[in-house]
Design a protein around this motif. Structure first.
Motif, PDB file in Angstrom:
ATOM      1  N   ILE A   9       0.796  -1.283   0.081  1.00  0.00           N
ATOM      2  CA  ILE A   9       0.093   0.011   0.013  1.00  0.00           C
ATOM      3  C   ILE A   9       1.095   1.328   0.073  1.00  0.00           C
ATOM      4  O   ILE A   9       0.733   2.113  -0.801  1.00  0.00           O
ATOM      5  CB  ILE A   9      -1.031  -0.090   1.234  1.00  0.00           C
ATOM      6  CG1 ILE A   9      -1.876  -1.289   1.112  1.00  0.00           C
ATOM      7  CG2 ILE A   9      -1.595   1.466   1.251  1.00  0.00           C
ATOM      8  CD1 ILE A   9      -2.870  -1.224  -0.083  1.00  0.00           C
ATOM      9  N   LEU A  10       1.814   1.325   0.892  1.00  0.00           N
ATOM     10  CA  LEU A  10       2.817   2.534   0.994  1.00  0.00           C
ATOM     11  C   LEU A  10       3.667   2.581  -0.256  1.00  0.00           C
ATOM     12  O   LEU A  10       3.907   3.793  -0.560  1.00  0.00           O
ATOM     13  CB  LEU A  10       3.703   2.314   2.042  1.00  0.00           C
ATOM     14  CG  LEU A  10       2.632   2.445   3.582  1.00  0.00           C
ATOM     15  CD1 LEU A  10       3.751   2.504   4.860  1.00  0.00           C
ATOM     16  CD2 LEU A  10       1.902   3.694   3.532  1.00  0.00           C
ATOM     17  N   ALA A  11       3.920   1.483  -0.832  1.00  0.00           N
ATOM     18  CA  ALA A  11       4.828   1.529  -2.134  1.00  0.00           C
ATOM     19  C   ALA A  11       4.180   2.132  -3.103  1.00  0.00           C
ATOM     20  O   ALA A  11       4.449   2.974  -4.025  1.00  0.00           O
ATOM     21  CB  ALA A  11       5.420   0.183  -2.190  1.00  0.00           C
ATOM     22  N   GLY A  12       2.763   1.810  -3.259  1.00  0.00           N
ATOM     23  CA  GLY A  12       1.851   2.266  -4.348  1.00  0.00           C
ATOM     24  C   GLY A  12       1.639   3.911  -4.146  1.00  0.00           C
ATOM     25  O   GLY A  12       1.546   4.412  -5.043  1.00  0.00           O
ATOM     26  N   VAL A  13       1.274   4.095  -2.930  1.00  0.00           N
ATOM     27  CA  VAL A  13       1.234   5.558  -2.513  1.00  0.00           C
ATOM     28  C   VAL A  13       2.525   6.510  -3.087  1.00  0.00           C
ATOM     29  O   VAL A  13       2.460   7.333  -3.550  1.00  0.00           O
ATOM     30  CB  VAL A  13       1.011   5.928  -1.237  1.00  0.00           C
ATOM     31  CG1 VAL A  13       1.194   7.217  -0.839  1.00  0.00           C
ATOM     32  CG2 VAL A  13      -0.550   5.272  -0.650  1.00  0.00           C
ATOM     33  N   ALA A  14       3.681   5.863  -2.591  1.00  0.00           N
ATOM     34  CA  ALA A  14       4.905   6.651  -2.856  1.00  0.00           C
ATOM     35  C   ALA A  14       5.042   6.560  -4.426  1.00  0.00           C
ATOM     36  O   ALA A  14       5.623   7.688  -4.933  1.00  0.00           O
ATOM     37  CB  ALA A  14       5.959   5.733  -2.216  1.00  0.00           C
ATOM     38  N   LEU A  15       4.909   5.467  -5.253  1.00  0.00           N
ATOM     39  CA  LEU A  15       5.175   5.549  -6.670  1.00  0.00           C
ATOM     40  C   LEU A  15       4.025   6.577  -7.234  1.00  0.00           C
ATOM     41  O   LEU A  15       4.397   7.132  -8.264  1.00  0.00           O
ATOM     42  CB  LEU A  15       4.987   4.119  -7.212  1.00  0.00           C
ATOM     43  CG  LEU A  15       5.920   3.191  -6.983  1.00  0.00           C
ATOM     44  CD1 LEU A  15       5.672   1.780  -7.164  1.00  0.00           C
ATOM     45  CD2 LEU A  15       7.184   3.582  -7.841  1.00  0.00           C
ATOM     46  N   ASN A  16       2.864   6.924  -6.730  1.00  0.00           N
ATOM     47  CA  ASN A  16       1.861   7.679  -7.480  1.00  0.00           C
ATOM     48  C   ASN A  16       2.348   8.803  -7.184  1.00  0.00           C
ATOM     49  O   ASN A  16       2.129   9.712  -8.024  1.00  0.00           O
ATOM     50  CB  ASN A  16       0.312   7.312  -6.664  1.00  0.00           C
ATOM     51  CG  ASN A  16      -0.645   7.918  -7.614  1.00  0.00           C
ATOM     52  OD1 ASN A  16      -0.557   9.144  -7.356  1.00  0.00           O
ATOM     53  ND2 ASN A  16      -1.616   7.090  -7.994  1.00  0.00           N
ATOM     54  N   ALA A  17       2.908   9.254  -5.886  1.00  0.00           N
ATOM     55  CA  ALA A  17       3.485  10.586  -5.690  1.00  0.00           C
ATOM     56  C   ALA A  17       4.742  10.974  -6.566  1.00  0.00           C
ATOM     57  O   ALA A  17       4.611  12.006  -6.929  1.00  0.00           O
ATOM     58  CB  ALA A  17       3.847  10.501  -4.199  1.00  0.00           C
ATOM     59  N   CYS A  18       5.414   9.933  -6.621  1.00  0.00           N
ATOM     60  CA  CYS A  18       6.529  10.280  -7.435  1.00  0.00           C
ATOM     61  C   CYS A  18       6.339  10.490  -8.907  1.00  0.00           C
ATOM     62  O   CYS A  18       6.666  11.540  -9.554  1.00  0.00           O
ATOM     63  CB  CYS A  18       7.563   8.876  -7.400  1.00  0.00           C
ATOM     64  SG  CYS A  18       9.193   9.210  -8.387  1.00  0.00           S
ATOM     65  N   ALA A  19       5.172   9.677  -9.251  1.00  0.00           N
ATOM     66  CA  ALA A  19       4.702  10.270 -10.827  1.00  0.00           C
ATOM     67  C   ALA A  19       4.154  11.442 -10.709  1.00  0.00           C
ATOM     68  O   ALA A  19       4.373  12.201 -11.813  1.00  0.00           O
ATOM     69  CB  ALA A  19       3.401   9.060 -11.099  1.00  0.00           C
ATOM     70  N   GLN A  20       3.404  11.891  -9.840  1.00  0.00           N
ATOM     71  CA  GLN A  20       2.819  13.393  -9.863  1.00  0.00           C
ATOM     72  C   GLN A  20       3.943  14.260  -9.892  1.00  0.00           C
ATOM     73  O   GLN A  20       4.000  15.284 -10.747  1.00  0.00           O
ATOM     74  CB  GLN A  20       2.070  13.727  -8.604  1.00  0.00           C
ATOM     75  CG  GLN A  20       0.699  13.043  -8.781  1.00  0.00           C
ATOM     76  CD  GLN A  20      -0.082  13.748  -9.875  1.00  0.00           C
ATOM     77  OE1 GLN A  20      -0.054  14.837 -10.067  1.00  0.00           O
ATOM     78  NE2 GLN A  20      -0.551  12.598 -10.832  1.00  0.00           N
ATOM     79  N   LEU A  21       5.107  14.129  -9.220  1.00  0.00           N
ATOM     80  CA  LEU A  21       6.350  15.067  -8.864  1.00  0.00           C
ATOM     81  C   LEU A  21       7.135  15.128 -10.548  1.00  0.00           C
ATOM     82  O   LEU A  21       7.593  16.016 -10.977  1.00  0.00           O
ATOM     83  CB  LEU A  21       7.335  14.600  -7.794  1.00  0.00           C
ATOM     84  CG  LEU A  21       6.557  14.761  -6.569  1.00  0.00           C
ATOM     85  CD1 LEU A  21       7.162  14.336  -5.527  1.00  0.00           C
ATOM     86  CD2 LEU A  21       6.282  16.390  -6.393  1.00  0.00           C
ATOM     87  N   LEU A  22       7.239  13.824 -10.972  1.00  0.00           N
ATOM     88  CA  LEU A  22       7.836  13.705 -12.499  1.00  0.00           C
ATOM     89  C   LEU A  22       7.082  14.395 -13.519  1.00  0.00           C
ATOM     90  O   LEU A  22       7.582  15.229 -14.382  1.00  0.00           O
ATOM     91  CB  LEU A  22       7.990  12.219 -12.702  1.00  0.00           C
ATOM     92  CG  LEU A  22       9.252  11.758 -11.880  1.00  0.00           C
ATOM     93  CD1 LEU A  22       9.243  10.272 -11.977  1.00  0.00           C
ATOM     94  CD2 LEU A  22      10.688  12.352 -12.261  1.00  0.00           C
ATOM     95  N   LEU A  23       5.587  14.181 -13.362  1.00  0.00           N
ATOM     96  CA  LEU A  23       5.061  14.829 -14.476  1.00  0.00           C
ATOM     97  C   LEU A  23       4.745  16.611 -14.146  1.00  0.00           C
ATOM     98  O   LEU A  23       5.191  17.292 -15.236  1.00  0.00           O
ATOM     99  CB  LEU A  23       3.297  14.452 -14.380  1.00  0.00           C
ATOM    100  CG  LEU A  23       3.019  13.005 -14.627  1.00  0.00           C
ATOM    101  CD1 LEU A  23       1.685  12.665 -14.510  1.00  0.00           C
ATOM    102  CD2 LEU A  23       3.525  12.626 -16.020  1.00  0.00           C
ATOM    103  N   LYS A  24       4.876  16.826 -13.060  1.00  0.00           N
ATOM    104  CA  LYS A  24       5.171  18.263 -12.733  1.00  0.00           C
ATOM    105  C   LYS A  24       6.702  18.914 -13.250  1.00  0.00           C
ATOM    106  O   LYS A  24       6.613  20.019 -13.987  1.00  0.00           O
ATOM    107  CB  LYS A  24       5.023  18.658 -11.283  1.00  0.00           C
ATOM    108  CG  LYS A  24       5.153  20.196 -11.078  1.00  0.00           C
ATOM    109  CD  LYS A  24       4.300  21.160 -11.597  1.00  0.00           C
ATOM    110  CE  LYS A  24       4.422  22.252 -11.098  1.00  0.00           C
ATOM    111  NZ  LYS A  24       3.652  23.472 -12.054  1.00  0.00           N
ATOM    112  N   ALA A  25       7.456  18.243 -12.915  1.00  0.00           N
ATOM    113  CA  ALA A  25       8.809  18.532 -13.515  1.00  0.00           C
ATOM    114  C   ALA A  25       8.987  18.566 -15.023  1.00  0.00           C
ATOM    115  O   ALA A  25       9.660  19.238 -15.630  1.00  0.00           O
ATOM    116  CB  ALA A  25      10.101  17.413 -13.052  1.00  0.00           C
ATOM    117  N   GLY A  26       8.312  17.563 -15.755  1.00  0.00           N
ATOM    118  CA  GLY A  26       8.185  17.547 -17.149  1.00  0.00           C
ATOM    119  C   GLY A  26       7.439  18.726 -17.711  1.00  0.00           C
ATOM    120  O   GLY A  26       7.822  19.488 -18.649  1.00  0.00           O
ATOM    121  N   THR A  27       6.336  19.073 -17.144  1.00  0.00           N
ATOM    122  CA  THR A  27       5.559  20.236 -17.771  1.00  0.00           C
ATOM    123  C   THR A  27       6.240  21.510 -17.414  1.00  0.00           C
ATOM    124  O   THR A  27       6.378  22.263 -18.016  1.00  0.00           O
ATOM    125  CB  THR A  27       4.049  20.366 -16.946  1.00  0.00           C
ATOM    126  OG1 THR A  27       4.179  20.481 -15.588  1.00  0.00           O
ATOM    127  CG2 THR A  27       3.376  19.127 -17.399  1.00  0.00           C
TER     128      THR A  27
END
Length: 123
Positions: A9-27
């Motif tokens: 559960i926590l790994a899923g949350v962390a990966l989801n959060a990381c995805a958001q941060l990477l998308l923000k960095a890309g934009t």
């Protein structure tokens, strides 16, 4: 909840959060844009070729796999609210990485989220 379930559960949350941060960095790398018929292909191509966006999408894919494993072990009524921990992680990471503001109102909201997750996890 056993340690493996909690990890999933926590790994899923962390990966989801990381995805958001990477998308923000890309934009951020692309800059502010408007989708119009004239620029949808050029902007779409620029976004699709940004490594942080590709990495963010990859994090989403892995997070879905980990999340499905977690859901096979934990009630959805417990697991799904744990996703709100991603809001907490992202708020502090965005403050640190992107200089976003953490106002008192946001900090109070984060506190409420943490209290809610704590109460839920104890049930």
């Amino acid at each position: 909840m056993n340690p493996i379930s909690l990890f999933c559960i926590l790994a899923g949350v962390a990966l989801n959060a990381c995805a958001q941060l990477l998308l923000k960095a890309g934009t951020n790398a692309v800059g502010h844009f408007e989708f119009t018929r004239a620029n949808i292909l050029p902007i779409g191509f620029r976004l699709a070729t940004q490594l942080p966006i590709i990495g963010g999408l990859a994090c989403y894919v892995v997070s879905v796999v980990v999340w499905v494993v977690g859901l096979s072990r934990v009630d959805v009524s417990i697991a799904y609210p744990m996703l709100s921990l991603g809001y907490v992680v992202n708020a502090f990471a965005a403050w640190y990485l992107f200089g976003e503001v953490l106002s008192m109102q946001r900090l109070i909201g984060i506190g409420i989220i943490l209290i809610g997750v704590f109460v839920l996890a104890r049930s």
